[in-house]
Design a protein around this motif. Structure first.
Motif, PDB file in Angstrom:
ATOM      1  N   ALA A 148      10.893 -21.675  48.526  1.00 21.35           N
ATOM      2  CA  ALA A 148       9.688 -20.864  48.394  1.00 21.35           C
ATOM      3  C   ALA A 148       9.618 -20.226  47.007  1.00 21.35           C
ATOM      4  O   ALA A 148       8.546 -20.186  46.388  1.00 21.35           O
ATOM      5  CB  ALA A 148       9.643 -19.789  49.482  1.00 21.35           C
ATOM      6  N   ALA A 149      10.753 -19.743  46.502  1.00 24.34           N
ATOM      7  CA  ALA A 149      10.790 -19.154  45.162  1.00 24.34           C
ATOM      8  C   ALA A 149      10.467 -20.210  44.121  1.00 24.34           C
ATOM      9  O   ALA A 149       9.696 -19.963  43.184  1.00 24.34           O
ATOM     10  CB  ALA A 149      12.156 -18.537  44.897  1.00 24.34           C
ATOM     11  N   ARG A 150      11.044 -21.379  44.273  1.00 22.31           N
ATOM     12  CA  ARG A 150      10.768 -22.470  43.324  1.00 22.31           C
ATOM     13  C   ARG A 150       9.292 -22.848  43.346  1.00 22.31           C
ATOM     14  O   ARG A 150       8.650 -22.975  42.303  1.00 22.31           O
ATOM     15  CB  ARG A 150      11.617 -23.691  43.668  1.00 22.31           C
ATOM     16  N   ASP A 151       8.740 -23.022  44.539  1.00 23.84           N
ATOM     17  CA  ASP A 151       7.339 -23.424  44.674  1.00 23.84           C
ATOM     18  C   ASP A 151       6.370 -22.362  44.174  1.00 23.84           C
ATOM     19  O   ASP A 151       5.263 -22.686  43.748  1.00 23.84           O
ATOM     20  CB  ASP A 151       7.031 -23.782  46.124  1.00 23.84           C
ATOM     21  N   ALA A 152       6.795 -21.095  44.221  1.00 23.46           N
ATOM     22  CA  ALA A 152       5.952 -19.998  43.742  1.00 23.46           C
ATOM     23  C   ALA A 152       6.113 -19.776  42.240  1.00 23.46           C
ATOM     24  O   ALA A 152       5.542 -18.843  41.690  1.00 23.46           O
ATOM     25  CB  ALA A 152       6.281 -18.721  44.507  1.00 23.46           C
ATOM     26  N   GLY A 153       6.920 -20.625  41.598  1.00 23.78           N
ATOM     27  CA  GLY A 153       7.111 -20.498  40.161  1.00 23.78           C
ATOM     28  C   GLY A 153       8.204 -19.525  39.773  1.00 23.78           C
ATOM     29  O   GLY A 153       8.272 -19.078  38.629  1.00 23.78           O
ATOM     30  N   GLY A 154       9.072 -19.186  40.733  1.00 23.52           N
ATOM     31  CA  GLY A 154      10.188 -18.281  40.446  1.00 23.52           C
ATOM     32  C   GLY A 154      11.081 -18.859  39.367  1.00 23.52           C
ATOM     33  O   GLY A 154      11.325 -20.062  39.326  1.00 23.52           O
ATOM     34  N   GLY A 155      11.544 -18.006  38.504  1.00 18.11           N
ATOM     35  CA  GLY A 155      12.378 -18.443  37.397  1.00 18.11           C
ATOM     36  C   GLY A 155      13.784 -18.816  37.828  1.00 18.11           C
ATOM     37  O   GLY A 155      14.201 -18.604  38.972  1.00 18.11           O
ATOM     38  N   GLU A 156      14.512 -19.358  36.882  1.00 20.06           N
ATOM     39  CA  GLU A 156      15.884 -19.786  37.140  1.00 20.06           C
ATOM     40  C   GLU A 156      16.765 -18.624  37.576  1.00 20.06           C
ATOM     41  O   GLU A 156      17.604 -18.774  38.468  1.00 20.06           O
ATOM     42  CB  GLU A 156      16.452 -20.433  35.876  1.00 20.06           C
ATOM     43  N   GLN A 157      16.565 -17.455  36.980  1.00 20.35           N
ATOM     44  CA  GLN A 157      17.386 -16.299  37.341  1.00 20.35           C
ATOM     45  C   GLN A 157      17.167 -15.914  38.802  1.00 20.35           C
ATOM     46  O   GLN A 157      18.124 -15.648  39.521  1.00 20.35           O
ATOM     47  CB  GLN A 157      17.075 -15.119  36.439  1.00 20.35           C
TER      48      GLN A 157
END
Length: 56
Positions: free
Chosen positions: A7-16
Motif C-alpha cells: 500500500a505504501a509503495r502503491d501510494a508513492g511512499g518513499g524508500e525510507q
C-alpha cells in the motif's frame, strides 16, 4: 504487514517509509517470534542495497 508495504509503495511512499515498514515486519516475524519474545527490541534496516523476497 506485506499489505502495508505494498500500500505504501502503491501510494508513492518513499524508500525510507518502505524500509521502516520492512524492518518492523522482519523484526516481528524473526526476532519477536510473532509477539512472543523480545518485546523491547528495536529493528533498523540501514545501508540496504538489495533485498529479494519471495513467497513459496
Amino acid at each position: 504487514m506485506a499489505r502495508e508495504l505494498f500500500a505504501a509503495r502503491d501510494a508513492g511512499g518513499g524508500e525510507q517509509q518502505q524500509t521502516v515498514i520492512l524492518a518492523r515486519a522482519l523484526g516481528h516475524a524473526y526476532f519477536r517470534d510473532g509477539g512472543l519474545r523480545a518485546h523491547g527490541l528495536g529493528i533498523a534496516f540501514t545501508d540496504v542495497e538489495f533485498a529479494d523476497f519471495s513467497i513459496d
